[in-house]
Design a protein around this motif. Structure first.
Motif, PDB file in Angstrom:
ATOM      1  N   VAL A  50       0.726  -1.274   0.070  1.00  0.00           N
ATOM      2  CA  VAL A  50       0.260   0.053  -0.130  1.00  0.00           C
ATOM      3  C   VAL A  50       0.670   1.360   0.070  1.00  0.00           C
ATOM      4  O   VAL A  50       0.580   2.430   0.268  1.00  0.00           O
ATOM      5  CB  VAL A  50      -1.085  -0.035   1.167  1.00  0.00           C
ATOM      6  N   ASN A  51       2.090   0.977  -0.249  1.00  0.00           N
ATOM      7  CA  ASN A  51       3.098   2.209  -0.306  1.00  0.00           C
ATOM      8  C   ASN A  51       3.003   3.133   0.943  1.00  0.00           C
ATOM      9  O   ASN A  51       3.024   4.428   0.717  1.00  0.00           O
ATOM     10  CB  ASN A  51       2.801   3.083  -1.566  1.00  0.00           C
ATOM     11  N   SER A  52       3.114   2.455   1.852  1.00  0.00           N
ATOM     12  CA  SER A  52       3.064   3.410   3.273  1.00  0.00           C
ATOM     13  C   SER A  52       4.039   2.549   4.357  1.00  0.00           C
ATOM     14  O   SER A  52       4.537   1.391   3.750  1.00  0.00           O
ATOM     15  CB  SER A  52       1.761   3.682   3.724  1.00  0.00           C
ATOM     16  N   TYR A  53       3.952   3.024   5.572  1.00  0.00           N
ATOM     17  CA  TYR A  53       4.530   2.512   6.643  1.00  0.00           C
ATOM     18  C   TYR A  53       3.581   1.999   7.564  1.00  0.00           C
ATOM     19  O   TYR A  53       2.483   2.876   7.678  1.00  0.00           O
ATOM     20  CB  TYR A  53       5.622   3.198   7.298  1.00  0.00           C
ATOM     21  N   LYS A  54       3.682   1.106   8.516  1.00  0.00           N
ATOM     22  CA  LYS A  54       2.717   0.855   9.441  1.00  0.00           C
ATOM     23  C   LYS A  54       3.299   1.212  10.880  1.00  0.00           C
ATOM     24  O   LYS A  54       4.385   0.644  10.977  1.00  0.00           O
ATOM     25  CB  LYS A  54       2.212  -0.962   9.546  1.00  0.00           C
ATOM     26  N   PHE A  55       2.624   1.493  11.676  1.00  0.00           N
ATOM     27  CA  PHE A  55       3.316   1.992  13.086  1.00  0.00           C
ATOM     28  C   PHE A  55       3.080   0.743  13.858  1.00  0.00           C
ATOM     29  O   PHE A  55       1.781   0.002  14.005  1.00  0.00           O
ATOM     30  CB  PHE A  55       2.452   3.187  13.515  1.00  0.00           C
ATOM     31  N   ILE A  56       3.751   0.426  14.810  1.00  0.00           N
ATOM     32  CA  ILE A  56       3.852  -0.611  15.675  1.00  0.00           C
ATOM     33  C   ILE A  56       2.673  -0.307  16.679  1.00  0.00           C
ATOM     34  O   ILE A  56       1.902  -1.645  17.192  1.00  0.00           O
ATOM     35  CB  ILE A  56       4.895  -1.223  16.433  1.00  0.00           C
ATOM     36  N   HIS A  57       2.526   0.844  16.964  1.00  0.00           N
ATOM     37  CA  HIS A  57       1.471   1.351  17.886  1.00  0.00           C
ATOM     38  C   HIS A  57       1.041   2.517  17.561  1.00  0.00           C
ATOM     39  O   HIS A  57       1.730   3.551  17.151  1.00  0.00           O
ATOM     40  CB  HIS A  57       1.821   1.166  19.234  1.00  0.00           C
ATOM     41  N   GLY A  58      -0.216   2.828  17.351  1.00  0.00           N
ATOM     42  CA  GLY A  58      -0.958   4.340  17.128  1.00  0.00           C
ATOM     43  C   GLY A  58      -0.499   5.554  17.911  1.00  0.00           C
ATOM     44  O   GLY A  58      -0.439   6.601  17.514  1.00  0.00           O
ATOM     45  N   ALA A  59      -0.031   5.080  19.133  1.00  0.00           N
ATOM     46  CA  ALA A  59       0.257   6.063  20.077  1.00  0.00           C
ATOM     47  C   ALA A  59       1.678   6.912  19.416  1.00  0.00           C
ATOM     48  O   ALA A  59       1.711   8.017  20.165  1.00  0.00           O
ATOM     49  CB  ALA A  59       0.835   5.668  21.483  1.00  0.00           C
ATOM     50  N   PHE A  60       2.305   6.181  18.500  1.00  0.00           N
ATOM     51  CA  PHE A  60       3.527   6.913  18.039  1.00  0.00           C
ATOM     52  C   PHE A  60       3.372   8.137  17.052  1.00  0.00           C
ATOM     53  O   PHE A  60       3.917   8.897  16.640  1.00  0.00           O
ATOM     54  CB  PHE A  60       4.472   5.869  17.321  1.00  0.00           C
ATOM     55  N   LEU A  61       1.742   8.030  16.791  1.00  0.00           N
ATOM     56  CA  LEU A  61       1.313   9.311  15.869  1.00  0.00           C
ATOM     57  C   LEU A  61       0.695  10.461  16.677  1.00  0.00           C
ATOM     58  O   LEU A  61       0.421  11.558  16.150  1.00  0.00           O
ATOM     59  CB  LEU A  61       0.311   8.783  14.905  1.00  0.00           C
ATOM     60  N   ASP A  62       0.637  10.258  18.180  1.00  0.00           N
ATOM     61  CA  ASP A  62       0.140  11.312  19.046  1.00  0.00           C
ATOM     62  C   ASP A  62       1.286  12.528  18.719  1.00  0.00           C
ATOM     63  O   ASP A  62       2.388  12.384  18.979  1.00  0.00           O
ATOM     64  CB  ASP A  62       0.233  10.850  20.261  1.00  0.00           C
TER      65      ASP A  62
END
Length: 78
Positions: A50-62
């Protein structure tokens, strides 16, 4: 476009997606450095389907977490 070029293009697109996402969430001018930090620390994993990265946990986007990452990469600069 051969398969190697397609993979390289997907990798570039995924990296640009990560930088843009970090900018949107508060990394500002340090988005590139935070992206490198997240990759190095394995906080994100590349998903070329999907041409992106996946975060191991959503909190890293806070935003507060990203602000702490910005402070870390600022300290690494000399």
């Amino acid at each position: 476009m051969d398969s190697v070029e397609a993979i390289a293009q997907r990798m570039d697109n995924a990296h640009q997606w990560l930088v843009d996402t970090l900018k949107e969430h508060g990394a500002g001018d340090y988005a590139e450095e935070v992206a490198q930090y997240y990759i190095r620390e394995k906080i994100v994993k590349r998903d070329l389907h999907v041409n992106s990265y996946k975060f191991i946990h959503g909190a890293f986007l806070d935003s507060d977490v990203i602000e702490r990452a910005v402070e870390l990469v600022k300290k690494e600069e000399f």
